[in-house]
Design a protein around this motif. Structure first.
Motif, short mmCIF file in Angstrom:
data_model
loop_
_atom_site.label_atom_id
_atom_site.label_comp_id
_atom_site.label_asym_id
_atom_site.label_seq_id
_atom_site.Cartn_x
_atom_site.Cartn_y
_atom_site.Cartn_z
N GLU A 119 -0.81 2.87 8.43
CA GLU A 119 -0.51 3.26 7.05
C GLU A 119 -1.14 4.61 6.71
N THR A 120 -2.41 4.74 7.08
CA THR A 120 -3.14 5.98 6.79
C THR A 120 -2.53 7.15 7.53
N PRO A 180 0.82 -1.22 0.00
CA PRO A 180 0.00 0.00 0.00
C PRO A 180 0.84 1.26 0.00
N ASN A 189 -6.70 -3.98 10.67
CA ASN A 189 -7.24 -2.63 10.75
C ASN A 189 -6.28 -1.69 11.46
N GLY A 207 -11.54 -2.96 0.16
CA GLY A 207 -11.53 -3.97 1.22
C GLY A 207 -12.59 -5.04 1.11
N GLU A 216 -11.06 2.07 5.30
CA GLU A 216 -11.88 2.02 4.09
C GLU A 216 -13.13 2.88 4.22
N GLN A 263 -3.58 -0.86 9.02
CA GLN A 263 -4.12 0.07 8.03
C GLN A 263 -4.23 1.49 8.59
N ARG A 322 2.59 -6.52 4.39
CA ARG A 322 2.19 -5.31 3.66
C ARG A 322 3.37 -4.36 3.44
N LYS A 333 -8.90 -8.41 9.81
CA LYS A 333 -9.65 -7.17 9.63
C LYS A 333 -10.24 -6.67 10.95
#
Length: 366
Positions: free
Chosen positions: A356-357, A5, A350, A295, A136, A353, A51, A345
């Protein structure tokens, strides 16, 4: 090969010099995993590696009784250090995978030291000054992290549901959700997994008789309509979490009612979701919307085996949607079946993620 990502879809690497500039820009995060010896903590380490999260330095922490326990991070073996004496100063992000009591003590210390906490417990989910994030669904919410330097990860059953609901809500606006969950024993931690395994063996071999106390009733070959404690209105706290968290993540005006059930499955939560919309949404259009949603993986064939079950989703990043169909009992209704790996997830994925965000939108390096 899975695309990281962190690799921009706009980026091309025609020259070595440009490639090096790109690597320099994305590298540099110092990450701490708190509770690294538990199921979720170990999964966080796996996902960080899978990832290709840009890690410059990493530490793994645990309670004193687990100091020195070895855990894997890619091809490396790491030894856990003592959470009680660790100094979070200079570290970028800490992924917490411990219970609320430990989080209450240590998360504020990490946050005060300038390390952004991404918390998997329920402690901060309902704090108005702490964003509750499913990338997401509401990635922009990470921008509110600075109020307490903490970001909350939602409940596992909520996380997969809102991934399915949000793209449909954007199209037709959801009025009401009725959900029944079928939640695996891994949602109760290692003790839940052990109890199902040992209880199943004891049924086949009565001589191997053990005491079981993780669940309120027999879980082997049974289902239990009770997760977490009971509340005054007769709902359980797990059901209450789904209501409150859905409102916080998607829309405060959505009405949600839930029945949460523990089932004899090791990993993977399933949900039967009934949705009432303000506007008509045809099942074919809903299917197309979900196919394009981040997702989500739609597996929906009206034939034997044309749907996904929990055992098939284990180890996967996606939230799987099947059995999409109109509800003829109301004007604007749909039914669907939603399955996801709750350790991924619903928890570890999550959290990664969110990291990452946060890195992409806020804590940019280089």
């Amino acid at each position: 090969m899975t695309l990281s990502p962190w690799a921009s879809t706009e980026y091309q690497a025609p020259s070595e010099t440009k490639t090096h500039r790109r690597i320099k820009r994305i590298m540099g995060y110092k990450i701490v995993v708190v509770g690294a010896t538990g199921n979720v903590g170990r999964e966080m380490l796996n996902i960080l590696d899978e990832r290709q999260f840009p890690v410059d330095a990493i530490e793994v922490l645990a309670s004193r009784r687990s100091i020195g326990t070895e855990v894997s991070f890619g091809d490396k073996t790491l030894k856990t250090k003592d959470l009680d004496t660790f100094d979070f100063t200079g570290w970028d992000m800490a992924l917490f995978a411990v219970g609320s009591e430990a989080t209450k003590k240590y998360a504020p210390l990490a946050a005060k030291a300038g390390c952004v906490v991404i918390d998997n417990s329920s402690l901060y989910r309902y704090d108005p000054d702490v964003p509750l994030v499913v990338p997401e669904v509401n990635p922009e919410a990470v921008l509110d992290y600075s109020k307490k330097n903490i970001i909350a990860n939602p409940n596992c059953s909520t996380a997969q549901m809102v991934v399915a609901l949000k793209p449909l809500h954007d199209r037709a606006r959801i009025k009401r959700v009725v959900v029944s969950t079928y939640q695996s024993v891994s949602g109760a931690g290692k003790d839940g997994i052990d109890e199902l395994w040992d209880q199943t063996k004891s049924i086949y071999n009565p001589v191997d008789n053990k005491e079981f106390n993780k669940f309120t009733k027999q879980i082997a070959f049974n289902v239990i309509p009770h997760i977490d404690v009971f509340m005054e209105d007769g709902s359980t706290k797990e059901e209450w979490k789904m209501v409150v968290e859905t409102k916080k993540i998607i829309d405060k005006d959505i009405k949600v009612t839930a029945t949460c059930v523990r089932v004899p499955v090791f990993v993977g939560h399933s949900e039967a979701i009934n949705i009432e919309f303000e506007d008509h949404l045809d099942e074919d259009e809903a299917r197309d919307i979900l196919r394009e949603a981040p997702g989500v993986m739609v597996i929906d064939k009206r034939e034997d085996g044309g749907y996904v079950t929990p055992i098939e989703c284990v180890g996967d990043f996606a939230t799987f949607i099947s059995r999409i169909r109109q509800d003829s009992t109301i004007d604007n209704g749909l039914n669907l079946w939603c399955v996801s790996d709750n350790l991924r997830k619903g928890a570890a994925l999550n959290a990664v993620q969110i990291a990452e965000t946060l890195g992409q939108r806020v804590l940019k390096k280089g």
